[in-house]
Scaffold this active site. Sequence first.
Site, short mmCIF file in Angstrom:
data_model
loop_
_atom_site.label_atom_id
_atom_site.label_comp_id
_atom_site.label_asym_id
_atom_site.label_seq_id
_atom_site.Cartn_x
_atom_site.Cartn_y
_atom_site.Cartn_z
N ASN A 56 -10.81 -2.60 -5.58
CA ASN A 56 -10.06 -1.68 -6.46
C ASN A 56 -10.72 -1.49 -7.82
O ASN A 56 -10.43 -0.51 -8.52
CB ASN A 56 -8.60 -2.14 -6.64
CG ASN A 56 -7.74 -1.99 -5.40
OD1 ASN A 56 -6.78 -2.74 -5.20
ND2 ASN A 56 -8.06 -1.02 -4.53
N TRP A 57 -11.65 -2.39 -8.19
CA TRP A 57 -12.41 -2.18 -9.44
C TRP A 57 -13.22 -0.89 -9.36
O TRP A 57 -13.62 -0.34 -10.39
CB TRP A 57 -13.36 -3.35 -9.72
CG TRP A 57 -12.69 -4.63 -10.13
CD1 TRP A 57 -12.69 -5.80 -9.45
CD2 TRP A 57 -11.93 -4.87 -11.34
NE1 TRP A 57 -11.97 -6.75 -10.14
CE2 TRP A 57 -11.50 -6.21 -11.31
CE3 TRP A 57 -11.57 -4.09 -12.44
CZ2 TRP A 57 -10.73 -6.79 -12.31
CZ3 TRP A 57 -10.80 -4.66 -13.45
CH2 TRP A 57 -10.40 -5.99 -13.39
N GLY A 73 0.01 5.61 -4.20
CA GLY A 73 -0.60 6.92 -4.52
C GLY A 73 0.03 8.03 -3.69
O GLY A 73 0.37 9.10 -4.21
N ARG A 85 -5.44 -2.06 8.80
CA ARG A 85 -6.61 -2.88 8.42
C ARG A 85 -6.20 -3.95 7.41
O ARG A 85 -5.14 -3.87 6.80
CB ARG A 85 -7.73 -2.00 7.87
CG ARG A 85 -7.31 -1.09 6.73
CD ARG A 85 -8.49 -0.27 6.19
NE ARG A 85 -8.03 0.70 5.22
CZ ARG A 85 -7.78 1.98 5.48
NH1 ARG A 85 -7.94 2.45 6.70
NH2 ARG A 85 -7.36 2.80 4.53
N LEU A 86 -7.11 -4.93 7.26
CA LEU A 86 -6.82 -6.06 6.36
C LEU A 86 -7.32 -5.81 4.94
O LEU A 86 -6.86 -6.46 4.00
CB LEU A 86 -7.47 -7.34 6.89
CG LEU A 86 -6.85 -7.93 8.16
CD1 LEU A 86 -7.62 -9.18 8.59
CD2 LEU A 86 -5.38 -8.30 7.93
N SER A 87 -8.27 -4.90 4.78
CA SER A 87 -8.80 -4.58 3.45
C SER A 87 -9.15 -5.83 2.64
O SER A 87 -8.81 -5.95 1.46
CB SER A 87 -7.80 -3.70 2.68
OG SER A 87 -7.53 -2.52 3.38
N ASP A 147 0.83 -1.21 0.00
CA ASP A 147 0.00 0.00 0.00
C ASP A 147 0.87 1.26 0.00
O ASP A 147 2.01 1.24 0.47
CB ASP A 147 -0.91 -0.03 1.24
CG ASP A 147 -2.11 0.89 1.08
OD1 ASP A 147 -2.37 1.37 -0.04
OD2 ASP A 147 -2.80 1.13 2.10
C1 IPE Z 1 -5.39 -2.75 -0.40
O1 IPE Z 1 -5.06 -1.43 -0.52
C2 IPE Z 1 -5.35 -3.41 -1.74
C3 IPE Z 1 -4.01 -3.56 -2.35
C4 IPE Z 1 -2.89 -3.23 -1.80
C5 IPE Z 1 -4.03 -4.15 -3.64
P1 IPE Z 1 -6.17 -0.29 -0.68
O2 IPE Z 1 -5.45 0.99 -0.74
O3 IPE Z 1 -7.07 -0.62 -1.81
O4 IPE Z 1 -6.98 -0.47 0.67
P2 IPE Z 1 -7.85 0.60 1.49
O5 IPE Z 1 -8.83 1.19 0.52
O6 IPE Z 1 -6.90 1.62 2.01
O7 IPE Z 1 -8.48 -0.20 2.57
C1 IPE Z 2 -1.50 0.33 -3.44
O1 IPE Z 2 -1.31 1.69 -3.44
C2 IPE Z 2 -1.70 -0.23 -4.83
C3 IPE Z 2 -3.06 -0.66 -5.11
C4 IPE Z 2 -4.07 -0.69 -4.27
C5 IPE Z 2 -3.32 -1.14 -6.45
P1 IPE Z 2 -2.53 2.71 -3.41
O2 IPE Z 2 -2.89 3.02 -4.82
O3 IPE Z 2 -3.63 2.19 -2.58
O4 IPE Z 2 -1.85 3.97 -2.74
P2 IPE Z 2 -2.48 4.95 -1.66
O5 IPE Z 2 -3.04 4.10 -0.56
O6 IPE Z 2 -3.55 5.73 -2.36
O7 IPE Z 2 -1.34 5.79 -1.21
MG MG Z 3 -4.08 2.37 -0.61
#
Ligand code: IPE
Ligand code: IPE
Ligand code: MG
Length: 252
Positions: free
Chosen positions: A80-81, A35, A206-208, A32
Amino acid sequence: MLILFWMKFSLKKKAVNLDTLKVPEHLAVIMDGNGRWAKKRGLPRVAGHRTGADSVKHIVKSCDQLGIKYLTLYAFSSENWNRPESEVEALMGLLEKFLKERLPEMLEDNVRLKAIGRLDMLPKNVRDELDHAIAKTAANTAVTMILALSYGGREEIVDAAKQLALKAVAGDIKIEDIDNQMLSDHLYTADIPDPDLLIRTSGELRLSNFLLWQLSYAEIVITDKLWPDFRHDQLVASLQEFSLRDRRFGKV
Ligand code: IPE
Ligand code: IPE
Ligand code: MG
């Protein structure tokens, strides 16, 4: 001077010697923070995902060096979709590129690739690259890298429940024979041992929806490092934390 010496000594005492480092058989990672890594630099989010893909390359090599046999990487969740179409497209493009470009290296490094998730939801070009790389690396014996793609822990359990229900209706299994082992055997991870350690980068607690069943007794290490900054040294630091844990499995 004395104080400096004392600081050095006390820091050393806390760190686990590399020779006594406990290494998990199966490491699972919620990668994670891509972004946020990009945002900090004033770059588009996709730049974070791109550098995040470089971290994957480094961490797979580190796992091989350290003797970690299974590495499961949460690369794209069911949820993520729901990201903007442009980001989903960019992620799918990077995934296809990663699979294409990394295949020779996976072959050279003896890495076996697997994937878990609702893979039929991936675009056909990604699916084709994935199937190709999985087939080509199937006989490799070093690290098994398992990509969680279009993956959700709840979805996985629902899919297992459906399979068991179908078998029960067909008379192939008896309902009273359903136990932990049988359910495990119907998950996407049927032939893979449960993770010993879960690392989540970027500080989120969290486990997401990741490996909900399999992580029942995993140790959890959360690091503030963002995934694109997570490399060998950060992995070793997480393993040092893991090495200090007392795993009791409900016993005394
Ligand atoms: C979890 O990260 C999914 C992946 C790392 C692929 P997210 O960024 O999608 O999770 P949340 O939204 O913070 O829970
Ligand atoms: C994890 O990074 C990659 C995926 C979930 C695909 P993020 O894209 O969730 O990055 P943040 O959490 O917005 O920083
Ligand atoms: Mg993230």
